[in-house]
Design a protein around this motif. Structure first.
Motif, PDB file in Angstrom:
ATOM      1  N   ASP A  27       0.865  -1.196   0.000  1.00 44.92           N
ATOM      2  CA  ASP A  27       0.000   0.000   0.000  1.00 44.92           C
ATOM      3  C   ASP A  27       0.895   1.237   0.000  1.00 44.92           C
ATOM      4  N   PRO A  28       0.343   2.393  -0.409  1.00 44.42           N
ATOM      5  CA  PRO A  28       1.100   3.636  -0.216  1.00 44.42           C
ATOM      6  C   PRO A  28       1.390   3.816   1.272  1.00 44.42           C
ATOM      7  N   PRO A  29       2.452   4.562   1.611  1.00 44.58           N
ATOM      8  CA  PRO A  29       2.767   4.746   3.040  1.00 44.58           C
ATOM      9  C   PRO A  29       1.551   5.281   3.799  1.00 44.58           C
ATOM     10  N   PRO A  30       1.293   4.746   5.000  1.00 44.78           N
ATOM     11  CA  PRO A  30       0.087   5.149   5.737  1.00 44.78           C
ATOM     12  C   PRO A  30       0.184   6.584   6.240  1.00 44.78           C
ATOM     13  N   ALA A  31      -0.965   7.250   6.287  1.00 42.33           N
ATOM     14  CA  ALA A  31      -1.005   8.576   6.908  1.00 42.33           C
ATOM     15  C   ALA A  31      -0.980   8.363   8.419  1.00 42.33           C
ATOM     16  N   ARG A  32      -0.047   9.014   9.101  1.00 42.96           N
ATOM     17  CA  ARG A  32       0.055   8.828  10.551  1.00 42.96           C
ATOM     18  C   ARG A  32      -0.852   9.820  11.272  1.00 42.96           C
ATOM     19  N   ASP A  33      -1.505   9.331  12.329  1.00 39.89           N
ATOM     20  CA  ASP A  33      -2.368  10.171  13.153  1.00 39.89           C
ATOM     21  C   ASP A  33      -2.029   9.802  14.604  1.00 39.89           C
ATOM     22  N   LEU A  34      -1.146  10.619  15.194  1.00 36.86           N
ATOM     23  CA  LEU A  34      -0.594  10.241  16.495  1.00 36.86           C
ATOM     24  C   LEU A  34      -1.646  10.219  17.596  1.00 36.86           C
ATOM     25  N   ALA A  35      -2.674  11.077  17.461  1.00 36.00           N
ATOM     26  CA  ALA A  35      -3.733  11.091  18.485  1.00 36.00           C
ATOM     27  C   ALA A  35      -4.521   9.780  18.415  1.00 36.00           C
ATOM     28  N   ARG A  36      -4.807   9.354  17.202  1.00 40.09           N
ATOM     29  CA  ARG A  36      -5.545   8.097  17.055  1.00 40.09           C
ATOM     30  C   ARG A  36      -4.703   6.916  17.561  1.00 40.09           C
ATOM     31  N   GLU A  37      -3.428   6.940  17.233  1.00 45.13           N
ATOM     32  CA  GLU A  37      -2.554   5.849  17.678  1.00 45.13           C
ATOM     33  C   GLU A  37      -2.476   5.802  19.209  1.00 45.13           C
ATOM     34  N   ALA A  38      -2.484   6.983  19.837  1.00 45.43           N
ATOM     35  CA  ALA A  38      -2.452   7.020  21.312  1.00 45.43           C
ATOM     36  C   ALA A  38      -3.736   6.415  21.866  1.00 45.43           C
ATOM     37  N   ALA A  39      -4.867   6.707  21.215  1.00 42.43           N
ATOM     38  CA  ALA A  39      -6.145   6.149  21.676  1.00 42.43           C
ATOM     39  C   ALA A  39      -6.138   4.626  21.514  1.00 42.43           C
ATOM     40  N   VAL A  40      -5.560   4.144  20.416  1.00 43.58           N
ATOM     41  CA  VAL A  40      -5.485   2.690  20.204  1.00 43.58           C
ATOM     42  C   VAL A  40      -4.615   2.060  21.286  1.00 43.58           C
ATOM     43  N   ARG A  41      -3.473   2.688  21.581  1.00 40.94           N
ATOM     44  CA  ARG A  41      -2.587   2.156  22.640  1.00 40.94           C
ATOM     45  C   ARG A  41      -3.337   2.053  23.967  1.00 40.94           C
ATOM     46  N   GLN A  42      -4.104   3.086  24.276  1.00 43.14           N
ATOM     47  CA  GLN A  42      -4.843   3.098  25.538  1.00 43.14           C
ATOM     48  C   GLN A  42      -5.880   1.967  25.565  1.00 43.14           C
ATOM     49  N   PHE A  43      -6.549   1.785  24.438  1.00 42.94           N
ATOM     50  CA  PHE A  43      -7.550   0.726  24.325  1.00 42.94           C
ATOM     51  C   PHE A  43      -6.887  -0.649  24.481  1.00 42.94           C
ATOM     52  N   LEU A  44      -5.740  -0.809  23.807  1.00 44.83           N
ATOM     53  CA  LEU A  44      -5.047  -2.098  23.830  1.00 44.83           C
ATOM     54  C   LEU A  44      -4.539  -2.455  25.228  1.00 44.83           C
ATOM     55  N   ALA A  45      -4.298  -1.443  26.027  1.00 41.08           N
ATOM     56  CA  ALA A  45      -3.755  -1.701  27.363  1.00 41.08           C
ATOM     57  C   ALA A  45      -4.698  -2.576  28.197  1.00 41.08           C
ATOM     58  N   GLN A  46      -6.009  -2.585  27.843  1.00 37.39           N
ATOM     59  CA  GLN A  46      -6.956  -3.469  28.553  1.00 37.39           C
ATOM     60  C   GLN A  46      -6.696  -4.937  28.239  1.00 37.39           C
ATOM     61  N   PHE A  47      -6.003  -5.188  27.150  1.00 36.24           N
ATOM     62  CA  PHE A  47      -5.876  -6.571  26.668  1.00 36.24           C
ATOM     63  C   PHE A  47      -4.480  -7.131  26.810  1.00 36.24           C
ATOM     64  N   GLY A  48      -3.511  -6.297  27.116  1.00 40.35           N
ATOM     65  CA  GLY A  48      -2.162  -6.819  27.242  1.00 40.35           C
ATOM     66  C   GLY A  48      -1.147  -5.722  27.048  1.00 40.35           C
ATOM     67  N   PRO A  49       0.118  -6.124  26.925  1.00 41.85           N
ATOM     68  CA  PRO A  49       1.167  -5.113  26.784  1.00 41.85           C
ATOM     69  C   PRO A  49       1.045  -4.372  25.467  1.00 41.85           C
ATOM     70  N   THR A  50       1.425  -3.110  25.474  1.00 41.04           N
ATOM     71  CA  THR A  50       1.506  -2.354  24.213  1.00 41.04           C
ATOM     72  C   THR A  50       2.966  -1.986  23.999  1.00 41.04           C
ATOM     73  N   PRO A  51       3.389  -1.894  22.768  1.00 35.34           N
ATOM     74  CA  PRO A  51       4.816  -1.673  22.506  1.00 35.34           C
ATOM     75  C   PRO A  51       5.238  -0.251  22.849  1.00 35.34           C
ATOM     76  N   ASP A  52       6.481  -0.103  23.323  1.00 32.17           N
ATOM     77  CA  ASP A  52       7.041   1.236  23.538  1.00 32.17           C
ATOM     78  C   ASP A  52       7.253   1.898  22.176  1.00 32.17           C
ATOM     79  N   VAL A  53       7.832   1.136  21.282  1.00 31.99           N
ATOM     80  CA  VAL A  53       8.061   1.617  19.922  1.00 31.99           C
ATOM     81  C   VAL A  53       7.428   0.578  19.024  1.00 31.99           C
ATOM     82  N   GLU A  54       6.525   1.005  18.152  1.00 30.54           N
ATOM     83  CA  GLU A  54       5.881  -0.028  17.343  1.00 30.54           C
ATOM     84  C   GLU A  54       6.848  -0.555  16.288  1.00 30.54           C
ATOM     85  N   SER A  55       6.699  -1.850  15.973  1.00 33.63           N
ATOM     86  CA  SER A  55       7.604  -2.497  15.029  1.00 33.63           C
ATOM     87  C   SER A  55       6.796  -2.963  13.823  1.00 33.63           C
TER      88      SER A  55
END
Ligand SMILES: Cc1cc2nc3c(=O)[nH]c(=O)nc-3n(C[C@H](O)[C@H](O)[C@H](O)COP(=O)(O)O)c2cc1C
Length: 360
Positions: A83-111
């Motif tokens: 795909d073309p490089p994704p458009a980054r949206d840091l606020a959305r990514e922060a919300a996803v990290r917060q949501f994921l924290a209910q389910f397990g560890p979230t990465p410090d730096v995404e890989s």
């Protein structure tokens, strides 16, 4: 090219052309297609498959070496068109990290790094499989020319009639028609259309067969002789099966995932972007249901979401917790049999021939 109307004659023509004894292709399944599974299917007379999405040139070479040590049968190598490089949206990514924290560890730096597509194309050419298959788009024209020069057939995945026609015009030798029932990621050329262009296999196969002059391979929720016979009667020349092989011992998937497949009703699977950012069909679990709730944050685009969920997916596998695992599944998951893959392939074809009135 005129394809025989009779399903058996059409299938025999396809098998003769590609040197198969069974019109059964193992689906390329990134992360779930060890050489052992392909060796079993190829030795039974079908086509093995390497889902090379996440493979470097070296790991692709190792896969091919192991496959060839176990069989001289045929196989496909599958690549995702980037795909073309994704458009980054840091606020959305922060919300996803917060949501994921209910389910397990979230990465410090995404890989979210993916192997280089150009290098994967070179490794594919060097490996010289019978078939190169594409998904999520079309191979670039220069690469298609090199495939043709090397005598490697191109099977293009399509989820709509328009995609199938575009693939034929670009030089594909066969279309893999992927219905919306299929397990794993949907192969839509335009990622944003995945939930809109939901075409089921019963409509897709005859429509594609009528629209193109190259053979059609049907994929999506085919997991027993009835499904194989139906797909061939609809106009396919062969079938491609993923979930139906996942419970075979050679697939070696997590036992919690294999067990849940056996219990999954068709409505127990769902399309979700929550693992990778691209839409795929998997088991409806605590995580996928929660991620689709109206108050859940929208997943980040592919492959950012893949990086964000990596730690949770690893933890789920370590804990044997299918409720948080990336457990792809097609709608016919419960038909998958926990038997050796060669036996599954042979009996699918024997049952289909009987249903189609041909003596196996
Ligand atoms: C675990 C899994 C991984 C998959 N990975 C890929 C892939 O890397 N490339 C691809 O073209 N299709 C992939 N698919 C989709 C399959 O090629 C195929 O369309 C699908 O398995 C057919 O539906 P079924 O699973 O109901 O048989 C995957 C499917 C599954 C179940």
């Amino acid at each position: 090219m005129d394809h025989p109307r009779n399903p058996i004659a059409r299938t025999v023509a396809f098998c003769d052309r590609f040197g198969l004894r069974l019109p059964i292709l193992l689906a390329p399944m990134s992360g779930a297609c060890p050489p052992s599974l392909s060796i079993a299917v190829a030795n039974a007379g079908g086509l093995g498959a390497c889902g090379a999405l996440m493979m470097s040139s070296d790991s692709l070479g190792e896969w091919v070496g192991e496959f060839r040590a176990g069989t001289n049968g045929p196989f496909q190598i599958n690549l995702w068109i980037p795909d073309p490089p994704p458009a980054r949206d840091l606020a959305r990514e922060a919300a996803v990290r917060q949501f994921l924290a209910q389910f397990g560890p979230t990465p410090d730096v995404e890989s979210a790094g993916l192997p280089d597509f150009g290098e994967q194309c070179e490794a594919l050419l060097a490996a010289a499989p019978l078939v190169a298959s594409s998904v999520m788009g079309l191979f670039p024209p220069a690469f298609v020319a090199r495939l043709k020069a090397a005598g490697i057939a191109w099977f293009a995945t399509a989820t709509t009639v328009a995609e199938a026609k575009a693939a034929e015009a670009a030089g594909a030798d066969a279309i893999i028609a992927q219905g919306m029932e299929a397990g794993g990621h949907r192969g839509c050329f335009d990622a944003s259309r995945a939930e809109l262009d939901l075409v089921g296999l019963v409509a897709l196969v005859p429509a594609v067969a009528d629209a193109v002059n190259i053979p059609v391979v049907a994929a999506g929720a085919i997991a027993d002789g009835r499904g194989v016979a139906a797909a061939l009667a609809l106009g396919a020349s062969a079938v491609q099966i993923g979930t139906g092989f996942l419970r075979c011992p050679e697939a070696d998937i997590h036992p919690a995932w294999a067990g849940a497949l056996a219990r999954a009703a068709p409505e127990g699977t769902m399309l979700t972007r929550a693992f990778s950012g691209r839409a795929g069909r998997g088991l409806a679990t605590r995580y996928t249901r929660a991620a689709s709730a109206p108050d859940a944050p929208a997943p980040a685009p592919y492959p950012v979401q893949r990086g964000l969920t990596a730690a949770m997916r690893r933890a789920a596998a370590a804990d044997g917790d299918v409720e948080r695992m990336q457990a792809w599944a097609g709608q016919a998951a419960a038909l998958a049999r926990a038997e050796p893959a060669g036996d599954v392939a042979r009996s699918l074809w024997a049952d289909a021939q009987e249903l189609l009135g041909a003596v196996p």
